[in-house]
Write a protein that holds these residues in place. Structure first.
Motif, PDB file in Angstrom:
ATOM      1  N   ARG A 199       0.846  -1.203   0.000  1.00 13.51           N
ATOM      2  CA  ARG A 199       0.000   0.000   0.000  1.00 13.51           C
ATOM      3  C   ARG A 199       0.871   1.239   0.000  1.00 13.51           C
ATOM      4  O   ARG A 199       1.834   1.327   0.752  1.00 13.51           O
ATOM      5  CB  ARG A 199      -0.874   0.030   1.265  1.00 13.51           C
ATOM      6  N   VAL A 200       0.523   2.179  -0.859  1.00 10.41           N
ATOM      7  CA  VAL A 200       1.290   3.412  -0.982  1.00 10.41           C
ATOM      8  C   VAL A 200       0.311   4.563  -1.149  1.00 10.41           C
ATOM      9  O   VAL A 200      -0.762   4.391  -1.722  1.00 10.41           O
ATOM     10  CB  VAL A 200       2.262   3.307  -2.190  1.00 10.41           C
ATOM     11  N   GLU A 201       0.647   5.730  -0.595  1.00  7.54           N
ATOM     12  CA  GLU A 201      -0.217   6.891  -0.741  1.00  7.54           C
ATOM     13  C   GLU A 201       0.102   7.623  -2.040  1.00  7.54           C
ATOM     14  O   GLU A 201       1.140   8.250  -2.177  1.00  7.54           O
ATOM     15  CB  GLU A 201      -0.062   7.825   0.469  1.00  7.54           C
ATOM     16  N   ALA A 202      -0.794   7.510  -3.020  1.00  4.30           N
ATOM     17  CA  ALA A 202      -0.663   8.222  -4.287  1.00  4.30           C
ATOM     18  C   ALA A 202      -1.220   9.632  -4.094  1.00  4.30           C
ATOM     19  O   ALA A 202      -1.860   9.904  -3.089  1.00  4.30           O
ATOM     20  CB  ALA A 202      -1.427   7.480  -5.363  1.00  4.30           C
ATOM     21  N   PRO A 203      -0.993  10.523  -5.061  1.00  6.10           N
ATOM     22  CA  PRO A 203      -1.567  11.870  -4.903  1.00  6.10           C
ATOM     23  C   PRO A 203      -3.086  11.838  -4.696  1.00  6.10           C
ATOM     24  O   PRO A 203      -3.639  12.731  -4.063  1.00  6.10           O
ATOM     25  CB  PRO A 203      -1.222  12.544  -6.226  1.00  6.10           C
ATOM     26  N   ARG A 204      -3.781  10.832  -5.213  1.00  8.32           N
ATOM     27  CA  ARG A 204      -5.243  10.763  -5.109  1.00  8.32           C
ATOM     28  C   ARG A 204      -5.737   9.916  -3.947  1.00  8.32           C
ATOM     29  O   ARG A 204      -6.935   9.813  -3.733  1.00  8.32           O
ATOM     30  CB  ARG A 204      -5.819  10.200  -6.403  1.00  8.32           C
ATOM     31  N   GLY A 205      -4.850   9.282  -3.260  1.00  7.44           N
ATOM     32  CA  GLY A 205      -5.262   8.422  -2.150  1.00  7.44           C
ATOM     33  C   GLY A 205      -4.512   7.109  -2.170  1.00  7.44           C
ATOM     34  O   GLY A 205      -3.527   6.957  -2.880  1.00  7.44           O
ATOM     35  N   GLU A 206      -4.998   6.164  -1.379  1.00  6.58           N
ATOM     36  CA  GLU A 206      -4.275   4.913  -1.205  1.00  6.58           C
ATOM     37  C   GLU A 206      -4.328   4.013  -2.450  1.00  6.58           C
ATOM     38  O   GLU A 206      -5.399   3.711  -2.959  1.00  6.58           O
ATOM     39  CB  GLU A 206      -4.880   4.166  -0.007  1.00  6.58           C
ATOM     40  N   VAL A 207      -3.162   3.599  -2.886  1.00  5.72           N
ATOM     41  CA  VAL A 207      -3.082   2.599  -3.951  1.00  5.72           C
ATOM     42  C   VAL A 207      -2.818   1.263  -3.277  1.00  5.72           C
ATOM     43  O   VAL A 207      -1.957   1.160  -2.417  1.00  5.72           O
ATOM     44  CB  VAL A 207      -1.942   2.914  -4.945  1.00  5.72           C
ATOM     45  N   PHE A 208      -3.582   0.256  -3.656  1.00  6.19           N
ATOM     46  CA  PHE A 208      -3.508  -1.043  -2.993  1.00  6.19           C
ATOM     47  C   PHE A 208      -3.168  -2.114  -4.030  1.00  6.19           C
ATOM     48  O   PHE A 208      -3.864  -2.257  -5.019  1.00  6.19           O
ATOM     49  CB  PHE A 208      -4.868  -1.325  -2.358  1.00  6.19           C
ATOM     50  N   GLY A 214     -10.572  -1.035  11.416  1.00  6.34           N
ATOM     51  CA  GLY A 214     -10.193  -0.858  10.020  1.00  6.34           C
ATOM     52  C   GLY A 214     -11.302  -0.542   9.047  1.00  6.34           C
ATOM     53  O   GLY A 214     -12.451  -0.328   9.406  1.00  6.34           O
ATOM     54  N   TYR A 215     -10.927  -0.485   7.796  1.00  9.72           N
ATOM     55  CA  TYR A 215     -11.845  -0.215   6.707  1.00  9.72           C
ATOM     56  C   TYR A 215     -11.592  -1.185   5.568  1.00  9.72           C
ATOM     57  O   TYR A 215     -10.490  -1.728   5.450  1.00  9.72           O
ATOM     58  CB  TYR A 215     -11.692   1.227   6.209  1.00  9.72           C
ATOM     59  N   LEU A 216     -12.612  -1.424   4.749  1.00  6.73           N
ATOM     60  CA  LEU A 216     -12.462  -2.357   3.623  1.00  6.73           C
ATOM     61  C   LEU A 216     -11.600  -1.713   2.555  1.00  6.73           C
ATOM     62  O   LEU A 216     -11.965  -0.668   2.010  1.00  6.73           O
ATOM     63  CB  LEU A 216     -13.838  -2.725   3.057  1.00  6.73           C
ATOM     64  N   ALA A 217     -10.444  -2.317   2.271  1.00  2.43           N
ATOM     65  CA  ALA A 217      -9.556  -1.744   1.256  1.00  2.43           C
ATOM     66  C   ALA A 217     -10.021  -2.150  -0.127  1.00  2.43           C
ATOM     67  O   ALA A 217     -10.158  -1.332  -1.009  1.00  2.43           O
ATOM     68  CB  ALA A 217      -8.122  -2.182   1.483  1.00  2.43           C
ATOM     69  N   THR A 218     -10.250  -3.432  -0.324  1.00  2.59           N
ATOM     70  CA  THR A 218     -10.767  -3.906  -1.601  1.00  2.59           C
ATOM     71  C   THR A 218     -11.189  -5.363  -1.479  1.00  2.59           C
ATOM     72  O   THR A 218     -10.962  -6.005  -0.453  1.00  2.59           O
ATOM     73  CB  THR A 218      -9.738  -3.762  -2.741  1.00  2.59           C
ATOM     74  N   ILE A 219     -11.815  -5.888  -2.524  1.00  3.26           N
ATOM     75  CA  ILE A 219     -12.126  -7.317  -2.607  1.00  3.26           C
ATOM     76  C   ILE A 219     -11.349  -7.852  -3.800  1.00  3.26           C
ATOM     77  O   ILE A 219     -11.448  -7.314  -4.905  1.00  3.26           O
ATOM     78  CB  ILE A 219     -13.638  -7.576  -2.803  1.00  3.26           C
ATOM     79  N   THR A 220     -10.523  -8.870  -3.561  1.00  5.26           N
ATOM     80  CA  THR A 220      -9.727  -9.447  -4.630  1.00  5.26           C
ATOM     81  C   THR A 220     -10.252 -10.837  -4.955  1.00  5.26           C
ATOM     82  O   THR A 220     -10.517 -11.613  -4.042  1.00  5.26           O
ATOM     83  CB  THR A 220      -8.252  -9.583  -4.187  1.00  5.26           C
ATOM     84  N   GLY A 221     -10.379 -11.145  -6.203  1.00  5.64           N
ATOM     85  CA  GLY A 221     -10.702 -12.506  -6.610  1.00  5.64           C
ATOM     86  C   GLY A 221      -9.448 -13.159  -7.136  1.00  5.64           C
ATOM     87  O   GLY A 221      -8.645 -12.525  -7.796  1.00  5.64           O
ATOM     88  N   VAL A 222      -9.244 -14.445  -6.792  1.00  9.57           N
ATOM     89  CA  VAL A 222      -8.113 -15.188  -7.338  1.00  9.57           C
ATOM     90  C   VAL A 222      -8.643 -16.517  -7.843  1.00  9.57           C
ATOM     91  O   VAL A 222      -9.277 -17.258  -7.097  1.00  9.57           O
ATOM     92  CB  VAL A 222      -7.017 -15.441  -6.267  1.00  9.57           C
TER      93      VAL A 222
END
Lengths: 400, 179, 139
Positions: free
Chosen positions: A305-314, B80-88
């Motif tokens: 996870r990295v903070e991009a200019p627009r927010g968190e990139v995951f 926490g908060y939901l970051a994303t849902i990943t499918g594999v």
């Protein structure tokens, strides 16, 4: 008033995009309006969907570094940075401190150019083209620095797996420090403009308010969230790379309107300037790259996870021990912020829509071929692309 | 300089573990007798289920039936908060699709892994608890063909409207045409 | 609350020279780190093909004439190149460089984008081989 009451059942829908003079990127919006007030909004993405996640599964670890860099033209370094950091963690390779510092330096320079670009676009959407022209002229200073430092204005290709490609020389240091001083002076002026200019404030103050609860519910990220009082910044919450040695201060505003989003982004620039000076004055010594980086990476999964200019990139990266990743998942911040625009749009004037949209700093990254035609009888009819194309040909043939 | 101190990742994960303890398999707890059994010698004994294996991650296997309860528990405890849902797609041989729900809190990431059969993949919608998950669920639906029960919107988000039915591009058996 | 906050900027611009450069009549010197056309030195190459394997755009082909005598020819597809410089990083024998002078590469046909590098005799042999292969294919 009576007329409005009787016609309430019918919705008038205004489609905007994918090609539209107010939006420079392809996205299709449908706004249901009652007079000038928006009552409902929907979005259709996918116009620039390139199948990068699938493509990554057919390229080796090195090639993917440049593929992910092309996800976004503005925050290209951030994507390569996030990917490289993930792969390096997976391969258990420690990147030399000097390389980490250079990565963060480029990331912060990129943030300045990204925020200035956004600032110009937002000013343009507000009809303030003087501000747009001047902010973009100043942005060129940073673009020139990035070109001199990395060799390219965009898609810098600064990273390799296990380090960076180039060093920062004393000459670069001098030019960057000079440019940062100039930019700081200009940013102060711009901050003054956006917070005091009466005309501009009419477009921003109290518009598109998302309060703290809404921001949490909608899952807004990045500067847009911080303008609503959400204390969330990956650089602060989970310091990565050289942000451990060079900490950054989070900029939070509470108003949650468009003005707050301008203020948050501009104030973040001051933090970036400070950080750039600090890095340049305390640059760690050492190598730029690790000696050898494995071509095959042992099986496992990693989250980066990295903070991009627009927010968190995951990023979620999974390896099966081969030369190519088994799965690469990219979640960009705009994905989440787009949903917030739809929610915020309701109850606003139609004329505010472009401003609301640019307020999140959208980065469209993702074609539908069906056109819904509403004919005079009022019944909906789905047209295929071929039928529409044929209709166009026939229409102009008759005219001639 | 910094406004607030950062909560150590161990503490965050301890909290997450305390919340998720009913879903952690007994084998992982057995033989450890201190207060925070799993966190003693943290790096050695973290529960590795899906295999991230990094000291800032906690991965827990959850069944599709339990998913909503687990997520509700996490949210009730404000973790926490939901970051994303990943499918594999685990491949034709394995016959399973893994759906990963990533939750972030500070430095720590908790991943809930739900494995569903490839032939008939069904997961419940979490939009009732987290409304912002709708985009992720639509993506999961069109890319992997995972049926999501009770999801508010099943329209295409990224793929074109004339995309053929039952064709899911991120599945392993979908072959891209070169150039 | 103020009005015309950008007024001083606008008026001030009357006494400044324009920020734009009248390219191609005026030129700004390109930075030394600029990544332009790829240049290859056949003398150092061992034919490991790592550059070709790591190229994200599939722009490099290494053609082997004689492996033992270390005779190779590089076919560089300039129209595919993304100028990322990964080949320079991947090459362990530093045979590859990128020019900081040759960057105005636009052309009206695709012909100048097919660049072949190598020793003269190797190039001639490669060309003869391909011409033969082409005639066999068409027959």
């Amino acid at each position: 008033m009576m007329l409005e009451m009787t016609q309430k059942e019918e919705k008038f829908i205004i489609p905007i995009g994918p090609q539209h003079p107010a939006l420079k990127e392809p996205g299709h919006f449908e706004f249901a309006v009652d007079g000038e007030l928006v009552t409902d909004a929907t979005v259709r993405l996918g116009y620039v969907h390139r199948g990068i996640e699938k493509g990554a599964e057919a390229r080796n670890w090195n090639q993917n570094l440049y593929l992910v860099e092309r996800i976004c033209g503005i925050c290209s370094h951030i994507h390569a940075f996030t990917y490289a950091r993930g792969v390096e963690r997976l391969a258990e390779v420690e990147v030399p401190p000097r390389a980490q510092a250079i990565r963060v330096l480029v990331a912060e320079l990129e943030r300045i150019h990204s925020h200035m670009l956004w600032f110009g676009v937002a000013a343009h959407e507000a009809g303030f083209d003087t501000l747009f022209m001047f902010s973009w002229r100043d942005r060129e200073t940073i673009m020139d620095i990035l070109e001199g430092l990395t060799g390219n204005r965009v898609n810098y290709s600064a990273n390799v797996l296990g380090g960076v490609k180039f060093d920062v020389t004393d000459e670069h240091r001098k030019t960057i420090l000079e440019a940062v001083d100039f930019m700081e002076k200009r940013t102060k002026h711009y901050l003054n403009v956006v917070t005091t200019d009466a005309m501009f404030l009419q477009r921003t103050r109290g518009i598109g308010v998302a309060n703290l609860q809404q921001a949490h519910r909608l899952g807004i990220l990045g500067p847009t969230a911080r303008a609503s009082g959400v204390k969330r910044d990956v650089r602060v919450d989970a310091p990565y790379s050289a942000y451990k040695q060079f900490p950054i201060k989070m900029v939070v505003e509470t108003a949650g309107d468009l003005e707050a989003r301008f203020v948050v982004r501009l104030k973040e620039l001051f933090e970036s300037y400070r950080l750039i000076r600090e890095i340049l004055n305390n640059m760690p010594e050492g190598d730029l790259q690790v000696k050898r980086f494995p071509r095959r990476i042992k099986p496992g999964e990693v989250i980066s996870r990295v903070e991009a200019p627009r927010g968190e990139v995951f990023y979620y990266i999974r390896s099966n021990g081969g030369e190519m990743p088994e799965r690469l998942k990219v979640r960009t911040p705009t994905m989440m912020n787009m949903a917030s625009v739809l929610a915020m749009a309701v109850g606003h004037q139609l004329a505010d829509m472009p401003m609301l949209l640019v307020g999140i700093d959208p980065c469209f990254s993702c074609n539908d071929r069906g056109v819904a035609i509403c004919n005079s009888k009022g019944d909906h009819d789905q047209w295929t692309w071929e039928r529409l194309r044929q209709h166009g040909i026939d229409f102009y043939a008759e005219k001639v | 300089m910094l406004s607030e101190p950062i909560t150590p990742v161990e503490d965050l994960l301890k909290q997450a573990e305390a919340i998720l303890i009913p879903w952690i398999p007994e084998e992982a707890i057995q033989g450890l007798d201190d207060g925070y059994p799993l966190m003693l010698n943290y790096t050695d004994r973290r529960i590795k289920v899906t295999g991230t294996g990094f000291p800032d991650c906690l991965d827990v296997n959850v069944s599709a039936e339990e998913l909503l309860t687990v997520i509700q528990t996490l949210l009730d405890n404000d973790w926490g908060y939901l970051a994303t849902i990943t499918g594999v797609d685990l491949g034709v041989e394995a016959g399973e699709i893994e759906v990963l729900y990533h939750f972030c809190h500070g430095t720590a990431v908790v991943t809930l892994s739900v494995k569903v059969p490839r032939e008939n993949p069904v997961v419940p919608s979490i939009c009732g608890i987290i409304p912002s998950a709708s985009f992720y669920e639509r993506e999961l639906l069109e890319m992997f063909g995972v049926t999501i029960t009770n999801t508010p919107n099943t329209d295409h988000l990224f793929l074109p409207d004339n995309w053929p039915d039952n064709t899911y591009p991120l599945r392993k058996d979908f072959v891209m045409h070169a150039n | 609350m103020k009005i015309a906050t950008m007024f001083s900027d606008v008026v001030g611009s009357f006494w400044k020279k324009p920020a734009t450069v009248q390219y191609p009549f005026e030129r700004v010197e390109a930075p030394t780190r600029l990544r332009g056309k790829l240049e290859w030195d056949p003398e150092k190459c061992t034919g490991c093909s790592l550059c070709s394997k790591d190229c994200p755009a599939d722009a490099i082909e290494i053609i082997t004439i004689d492996k033992k005598a270390k005779r190779f020819v590089m076919q560089y597809h300039m129209d595919r190149c993304t100028y990322c410089a990964q080949c320079i990083e991947s090459c362990r024998f530093s045979c590859i460089e990128m020019s900081d002078e040759q960057w105005e590469l636009a052309a009206t046909s695709k012909v100048p984008f097919e660049v072949s590098y190598g020793r003269e005799e190797d190039l001639a042999e490669a060309l003869a081989k391909f011409a033969l292969a082409d005639t066999v294919e068409t027959e």
